[in-house]
Design a protein around this motif. Structure first.
Motif, short mmCIF file in Angstrom:
data_model
loop_
_atom_site.label_atom_id
_atom_site.label_comp_id
_atom_site.label_asym_id
_atom_site.label_seq_id
_atom_site.Cartn_x
_atom_site.Cartn_y
_atom_site.Cartn_z
N ALA A 140 -37.08 36.16 -124.90
CA ALA A 140 -37.85 37.34 -125.29
C ALA A 140 -39.11 37.14 -125.96
CB ALA A 140 -36.79 38.00 -126.49
N ILE A 141 -40.23 38.04 -125.68
CA ILE A 141 -41.30 37.88 -125.77
C ILE A 141 -42.13 39.12 -126.81
CG2 ILE A 141 -43.73 37.82 -125.02
CD1 ILE A 141 -42.41 36.35 -122.53
N ARG A 142 -42.58 38.77 -127.73
CA ARG A 142 -43.11 39.93 -128.63
C ARG A 142 -44.88 39.66 -128.86
NH1 ARG A 142 -40.30 40.10 -133.09
NH2 ARG A 142 -38.60 41.13 -132.23
N GLY A 143 -45.61 40.56 -128.31
CA GLY A 143 -46.78 40.34 -128.38
C GLY A 143 -47.24 39.14 -127.51
N HIS A 144 -48.04 38.14 -128.09
CA HIS A 144 -48.38 36.97 -127.15
C HIS A 144 -47.41 35.59 -127.49
CE1 HIS A 144 -50.91 36.92 -130.77
NE2 HIS A 144 -50.32 35.46 -130.94
N THR A 145 -46.22 35.96 -128.24
CA THR A 145 -45.54 34.76 -128.79
C THR A 145 -44.11 35.03 -128.35
OG1 THR A 145 -46.77 34.72 -130.80
CG2 THR A 145 -44.59 33.78 -130.77
N ILE A 146 -43.42 33.87 -127.77
CA ILE A 146 -42.06 33.48 -127.80
C ILE A 146 -41.20 33.98 -128.85
CG2 ILE A 146 -40.00 32.34 -126.92
CD1 ILE A 146 -42.27 31.09 -125.19
N VAL A 147 -40.26 34.90 -129.01
CA VAL A 147 -39.44 34.96 -130.15
C VAL A 147 -37.96 34.75 -129.82
CG1 VAL A 147 -40.82 37.05 -131.02
CG2 VAL A 147 -38.76 37.62 -129.57
N ALA A 148 -37.46 34.40 -128.90
CA ALA A 148 -35.98 33.97 -128.78
C ALA A 148 -35.93 33.51 -127.50
CB ALA A 148 -35.04 35.25 -129.07
N VAL A 149 -35.00 32.48 -127.29
CA VAL A 149 -34.79 31.87 -126.02
C VAL A 149 -33.01 31.52 -126.17
CG1 VAL A 149 -34.81 29.78 -124.52
CG2 VAL A 149 -36.87 30.39 -126.02
N GLY A 150 -32.32 31.96 -124.87
CA GLY A 150 -30.80 31.70 -125.23
C GLY A 150 -30.67 32.13 -123.72
N THR A 151 -29.36 32.54 -123.92
CA THR A 151 -28.40 33.24 -122.96
C THR A 151 -28.70 34.57 -122.58
OG1 THR A 151 -26.42 33.79 -124.26
CG2 THR A 151 -26.27 31.62 -123.55
N ASN A 152 -28.28 35.12 -121.58
CA ASN A 152 -28.59 36.72 -121.29
C ASN A 152 -27.95 37.64 -122.54
OD1 ASN A 152 -29.87 36.23 -118.76
ND2 ASN A 152 -27.82 36.25 -117.77
N ALA A 153 -26.66 36.91 -122.90
CA ALA A 153 -26.06 37.85 -124.08
C ALA A 153 -26.76 37.66 -125.49
CB ALA A 153 -24.75 37.29 -124.27
N GLU A 154 -27.40 36.53 -125.70
CA GLU A 154 -28.05 36.33 -126.94
C GLU A 154 -29.08 37.22 -126.85
OE1 GLU A 154 -26.37 31.74 -127.93
OE2 GLU A 154 -28.09 32.25 -126.60
N ILE A 155 -29.80 37.27 -125.81
CA ILE A 155 -31.21 38.09 -125.79
C ILE A 155 -31.20 39.42 -125.40
CG2 ILE A 155 -33.38 38.00 -124.32
CD1 ILE A 155 -32.94 35.68 -126.19
N ALA A 156 -30.00 39.92 -125.34
CA ALA A 156 -29.66 41.55 -124.97
C ALA A 156 -30.07 42.04 -126.31
CB ALA A 156 -28.30 41.53 -124.64
N ARG A 157 -29.81 41.49 -127.47
CA ARG A 157 -30.20 42.28 -128.49
C ARG A 157 -31.85 42.66 -128.87
NH1 ARG A 157 -31.91 39.08 -133.00
NH2 ARG A 157 -31.09 40.47 -134.42
N TYR A 158 -32.57 41.94 -127.92
CA TYR A 158 -33.87 42.25 -128.13
C TYR A 158 -34.55 43.12 -127.15
CZ TYR A 158 -34.01 37.89 -130.94
OH TYR A 158 -33.88 37.00 -131.98
N VAL A 159 -33.55 43.81 -126.31
CA VAL A 159 -33.95 44.94 -125.34
C VAL A 159 -33.77 46.40 -126.30
CG1 VAL A 159 -33.53 45.91 -123.56
CG2 VAL A 159 -33.24 43.43 -123.59
#
Length: 581
Positions: free
Chosen positions: A56-75
């Motif tokens: 997951a990326i916000r602005g110019h920075t990486i905010v989270a890395v993980g499984t599909n399930a873990e990153i779903a909350r950032y959508v």
């Protein structure tokens, strides 16, 4: 700070839209990312989580890395989601040693990289002369006599005579730079403007190649190139400042486009003058730098003494221009018999290459660099050149025990005496090498060095890594194509284009090669805290490849292509869009 220079066609936009699912609104909006990559094989180059599925990326920075399930909350409702469909995503490639303006200029001049023989060069010059104004210089780069399918006749040391160019360009001066950048070929008009006659002495650290009668053939080795390049500079000085600025900006644009299309998001520029740095600073202030530059200043000793203290510019957040290194060259290149050797060349009796910058002067620049907080990066290719540099570094380190974490580098470090290999790890000297050079140079390493020196000292990646040294990878573009995948393949296979393997015991593993092109290059620029791995908090510089170069059979690595380049959280290159134009 930059916008994509790629113009999408209507078809490309529709294709892009088709692969970007509408963002769902399931995640908490305060956590929503601007961009999410999912369903991928993500090689993070982060030891805490080497492999992931999504980022997951916000602005110019990486905010989270993980499984599909873990990153779903950032959508969230405004999140752009890219389905990687199993493709490899990795940190953006960092070009560890190249010539940024040279890359752009090569796109505007004669490209001689793939000529089969000298006759083809002459034909290209003839075509250029037919369209050129009467006094315009015709310039090109990329020829290499060792790669021709036949030797030109007549020749001296395998190099043609300038008369072949004079016949097709009698009025326009011609200057054609060797692929290595360490020798050039001039026609009669260029020699005349440079003031080169049969009586012109060889400059220190250079050679004017002559025929049996003592006449200049047209070949200018090492520092002798300066005679012709200064003549060209005088002609350039007669152009308007606006014309020169427009041409330089065009070179930057072309270099940026080429780099991004090859997945390169950061570029260690191995040599810009102080005025060149001023130019880059203007572009940065206008948000016109297309990729991130780590610039090494290469200039005369007088300019260093006058200006160095005022040019240190360490990295800041989302920076596109960092200036904190000094570049010097102590010798030339192997292909031009310019690398400085401890013993004579095997194919040129009594010749040991050139010291292109006096050792005492290099030592003075080293003193200035350490006093002003600059990293020092010295070009050294031959074993004598490398030993001299290591001696200079050792002396400076001993004289400045209060200075730590200097990360001084040797650029190229191609041919080492075995006794000097452990010194890299012991002293913390970075070996800034180019994987592609080993396989490109392999055909003429044995003739130049002989079997013993080649086996134990040529491109000894494994020996250096085992010594504890850091290897920073790259291409030395425009000496070679900027393509990192080709250099990665050379690093892990050491296989030449004829299928031969050049001392396989010196190969890198794929993990080592990936590290050398990402986190090691970031470390070599004091930027490992902000780039080089896909880690939360770091810059969102990411490349997506068509093939997984970490798992496909070795022979399939060169088939990989860059599908997408993300710079600072923005998609700045798509291969489908480029194809659709």
């Amino acid at each position: 700070m930059m916008v994509s220079k790629t113009k999408l066609s209507v078809r490309a936009v529709l294709l892009a839209a088709a692969v970007l699912p509408a963002a769902c609104a399931s995640g908490p909006q305060e956590d929503a990312a601007d961009l999410v990559l999912r369903n991928g094989h993500i090689a993070t180059v982060d030891e805490s989580m080497p492999v992931a599925e999504a980022v997951a990326i916000r602005g110019h920075t990486i905010v989270a890395v993980g499984t599909n399930a873990e990153i779903a909350r950032y959508v969230g409702r405004g999140t752009e989601v890219i389905d990687l469909e199993g493709r490899l995503a990795m940190p953006g490639f960092i070009e560890g040693h190249g010539h940024f303006m040279g890359l752009g200029q090569a796109k505007m001049n004669l490209d001689l990289m793939n000529v089969r023989n000298w006759d083809e060069v002459v034909q290209m010059v003839a075509a250029a002369a037919a369209d050129a104004p009467g006094d315009a210089w015709i310039v090109g780069r990329g020829w290499h006599q060792e790669k021709w399918d036949e030797a030109p006749m007549p020749n001296v040391q395998g190099i043609p005579l300038h008369t072949s160019l004079d016949s097709v360009s009698p009025n326009n001066p011609v200057l054609l730079t060797h692929a290595s950048g360490h020798m050039s070929f001039a026609n009669a008009r260029a020699l005349e403007l440079a003031g080169i006659t049969r009586d012109t002495p060889d400059p220190d650290g250079g050679e004017i190649l002559r025929d049996a009668d003592g006449n200049a053939t047209g070949l200018l080795r090492q520092n002798a190139q300066g005679l012709a390049s200064r003549a060209r500079s005088r002609a350039e000085g007669q152009r308007t400042e606006q014309d020169r600025d427009n041409e330089s900006r065009r070179a930057v644009q072309l270099a940026g486009q080429e780099a991004l299309s090859k997945g390169v998001t950061s570029f260690h520029d191995a040599g810009a003058s102080y005025s060149g740095v001023d130019f880059f600073r203007r572009l940065e202030s206008e948000d016109e730098l297309p990729i991130r530059l780590y610039v090494m200043i290469r200039d005369g000793l007088d300019n260093h003494e006058q200006h160095m203290a005022h040019y240190l510019s360490p990295a800041e957040e989302n920076d596109f221009l960092v200036v904190r290194a000094i570049k010097v060259a102590i010798d030339g290149a192997l292909g031009s018999h310019g690398a400085w050797l401890l013993e004579p060349y095997a194919d040129r009796a009594g010749h040991t290459g050139f010291s292109t910058t006096p050792v005492a002067q290099v030592g003075r620049i080293a003193e200035l660099a350490i006093a002003n907080g600059f990293q020092l990066n010295i070009h050294a290719i031959g074993d004598r050149g490398n030993r001299e540099v290591l001696d200079i570094y050792e002396s400076q380190f001993a004289a400045n025990p209060d200075k730590s974490d200097l990360r001084w580098r040797i650029e190229h470090a191609q041919h080492l005496d075995p006794a000097d290999i452990p010194r890299f790890g012991e002293m913390g000297v970075i070996a800034s090498m180019q994987g592609i050079h080993a396989t490109s140079d392999a055909p003429w390493i044995h003739p130049r060095l002989g079997e013993e020196r080649a086996r134990h000292g040529a491109y000894v990646w494994r020996s250096l890594l085992d010594s504890g040294a850091v290897i920073a990878n790259g291409t030395d573009v425009p000496v070679e194509d900027i393509d990192p995948i080709a250099s990665f393949y050379a690093s892990v296979s050491r296989r030449t284009n004829t299928g031969e393997v050049f001392y396989e015991e010196q190969r890198m593993t794929r993990e080592e090669a990936l590290h050398s092109y990402t986190l090691a290059n970031a470390f070599a620029a004091f930027e490992e805290d902000v780039k080089g791995s896909i880690t939360p908090g770091k810059l969102a510089d990411i490349v997506v490849l068509s093939h997984n170069i970490m798992t496909v059979p070795e022979e399939e690595i060169p088939n990989a292509r860059v599908d997408m380049t993300i710079l600072g959280g923005r998609v700045v290159y798509r291969r489908d869009a480029a194809v659709a134009q």
